[in-house]
Design an enzyme around this catalytic site. Structure first.
Site, short mmCIF file in Angstrom:
data_model
loop_
_atom_site.label_atom_id
_atom_site.label_comp_id
_atom_site.label_asym_id
_atom_site.label_seq_id
_atom_site.Cartn_x
_atom_site.Cartn_y
_atom_site.Cartn_z
N LYS A 198 0.86 -1.18 0.00
CA LYS A 198 0.00 0.00 0.00
C LYS A 198 0.89 1.23 0.00
CE LYS A 198 -3.69 2.37 2.42
NZ LYS A 198 -4.67 2.36 3.51
N ARG A 208 -10.82 9.97 1.48
CA ARG A 208 -10.70 10.68 2.77
C ARG A 208 -11.79 11.74 2.90
NH1 ARG A 208 -4.02 11.04 2.86
NH2 ARG A 208 -3.69 8.78 2.84
N LYS A 220 1.25 10.02 5.67
CA LYS A 220 1.29 8.61 6.07
C LYS A 220 2.58 7.91 5.61
CE LYS A 220 -3.75 8.08 6.51
NZ LYS A 220 -4.89 7.14 6.37
N GLU A 236 7.48 -6.99 1.62
CA GLU A 236 6.17 -6.98 2.29
C GLU A 236 5.39 -8.25 1.97
OE1 GLU A 236 4.93 -5.06 4.51
OE2 GLU A 236 5.91 -3.11 4.41
N LYS A 251 -2.21 -1.61 -3.80
CA LYS A 251 -3.06 -0.42 -3.75
C LYS A 251 -2.21 0.83 -3.79
CE LYS A 251 -6.28 1.75 -0.58
NZ LYS A 251 -6.82 1.74 0.73
N SER A 277 -10.26 5.38 -4.98
CA SER A 277 -11.17 6.50 -5.17
C SER A 277 -10.68 7.52 -6.20
CB SER A 277 -11.41 7.20 -3.82
OG SER A 277 -10.19 7.64 -3.25
N TYR A 316 -14.90 0.83 -7.28
CA TYR A 316 -16.16 1.58 -7.16
C TYR A 316 -16.99 1.45 -8.43
CZ TYR A 316 -13.60 3.30 -3.19
OH TYR A 316 -12.89 3.34 -2.02
C1 PBG Z 1 -7.36 3.59 5.34
C2 PBG Z 1 -7.81 3.31 3.97
C3 PBG Z 1 -7.65 4.18 2.88
C4 PBG Z 1 -8.29 3.59 1.80
C5 PBG Z 1 -8.78 2.35 2.21
N1 PBG Z 1 -8.46 2.19 3.56
C6 PBG Z 1 -7.10 5.56 2.79
C7 PBG Z 1 -5.80 5.88 3.39
O1 PBG Z 1 -4.94 5.03 3.62
O2 PBG Z 1 -5.65 7.06 3.67
C8 PBG Z 1 -8.38 4.24 0.44
C9 PBG Z 1 -9.33 3.72 -0.53
C10 PBG Z 1 -9.59 4.62 -1.68
O3 PBG Z 1 -8.96 5.67 -1.86
O4 PBG Z 1 -10.47 4.27 -2.47
N2 PBG Z 1 -6.72 2.70 6.09
#
Ligand code: PBG
Length: 327
Positions: A198, A208, A220, A236, A251, A277, A316
């Site tokens: 990730k 968010r 982050k 990982e 991701k 997203s 989505y």
């Molecule tokens: C948080 C989490 C995130 C998403 C899924 N779980 C956002 C982040 O890490 O800030 C993002 C999913 C998306 O953007 O569609 N643990």
């Protein structure tokens, strides 16, 4: 004038039937997981501005939405809760409140649709007053103390009926910790889909917004991966595999197709990809402006994940793609 050519690849593209015969990859509804957003209240549907067509639904409405998706063949959902600011705290305690929105929601789905599979997110951010995925102390995101909270959260979700938990927090050692935590509480059959690779991405923006979960300070980058790295994804993946993950996820999706392919080539586990997203928002925005054909772009993007080697796609687009397949 015709030249002598032994090989004419165009022969296999001659008409649609032949093209279909030689098609190497397809995206079926069986491959899709639909991420959904749950809010408090009744009879509520609030569209997310930066994600046209995607709504936050109250539980009653979401049950209707799940029923509609099920008719279209979508069987797996990844729910995320929108938590009132007043219920957030440093320790994300609302995440394991048996009477809280999310745990109640999981129970309601499993009661109404025992055959629906729920993959529930494990991370502190939707419930954290700091907006981070781990416990914050003096501006630092603590690793090992976070694991205890993730354990409580995962256990509450498993008790409510979650089939698969999805740790998205990127703390070190969380897959092994959660596997052990679930097993010692009798939940050997709850799977773990690890957010293995990730990345610290700009493409999470609309998500968010949807959850109101942006970090209150900093970013982050001390836990999510550097977009410049790929060998680190193999590390990982190795750790998650040793620690007992049942699936490995990459991701975001589109900017990381090489990582999907890399994990596919190095692992025997099912590989999932999260078409996130911001990737959804880009397609919708350009299509709204008439700059691209949104439907064809969507289909091409979903195919690219399969071609790169993904077995499972979180997207989505799930519902509208299932509708398109039905037509
Ligand atoms: C948080 C989490 C995130 C998403 C899924 N779980 C956002 C982040 O890490 O800030 C993002 C999913 C998306 O953007 O569609 N643990």
């Amino acid at each position: 004038m015709s030249h002598y050519l032994t090989r004419r690849p165009r022969r296999n593209r001659k008409n649609e039937v032949i093209r279909d015969l030689v098609q190497e990859n397809t995206v079926s509804v069986n491959d899709l997981i639909f991420p959904i957003f749950v809010i408090e209240g009744e009879n509520k549907a609030v569209e997310i501005t930066s994600m046209p067509g995607i709504y936050r639904y109250s539980t009653d409405k979401m049950l209707e939405e799940i029923a509609a998706c099920r008719e279209l063949g979508i069987k797996t959902f990844a729910p995320f809760p929108v938590i009132d600011e007043a219920k957030k705290d440093r320790f994300a305690q609302e995440s394991y409140n048996a009477e809280g929105l999310f745990i109640k929601f999981i129970e309601a789905v499993k009661k109404n649709f025992p055959d629906v599979v729920l993959m529930t997110d494990v991370a502190m951010d939707p419930y954290s007053s700091d907006g981070h995925d781990g416990l914050v102390d003096n501006g630092e995101i603590l690793n090992d103390p976070t694991l205890e909270f993730l354990g409580k959260m995962a256990l509450a979700q498993a008790r409510a009926g979650a089939d698969i938990i999805g740790p998205s927090d990127m703390m070190d050692g969380r897959v092994g910790f959660l596997r052990n935590y679930l097993d010692s509480n009798g939940f050997q059959n709850v799977g773990i889909m690890s957010y293995t690779a990730k990345y610290a991405s700009a493409f999470y923006g609309p998500f968010r917004d949807a959850l109101d979960s942006a970090p209150k300070f900093g970013d982050k980058k001390t836990y999510q991966m550097n977009p410049a790295n790929s060998r680190e994804a193999l590390l990982e993946a190795e750790l998650d595999t040793l620690e007992g993950a049942d699936y490995l996820m990459v991701k975001p999706g589109l900017p990381y197709l090489d990582i999907v392919k890399l994990l596919r080539d190095h692992s025997h586990l099912p590989i999932a990809v999260y078409n996130i997203s911001g990737e959804y928002a880009m397609v919708k925005a350009a299509a709204e402006k008439g700059w691209i054909d949104g439907e064809r772009a969507r289909n091409e993007i979903l195919l690219s994940f399969k071609r790169a080697g993904a077995d499972i796609i979180l997207t989505y687009f799930a519902k509208e793609y299932a509708q398109y397949l039905k037509r």
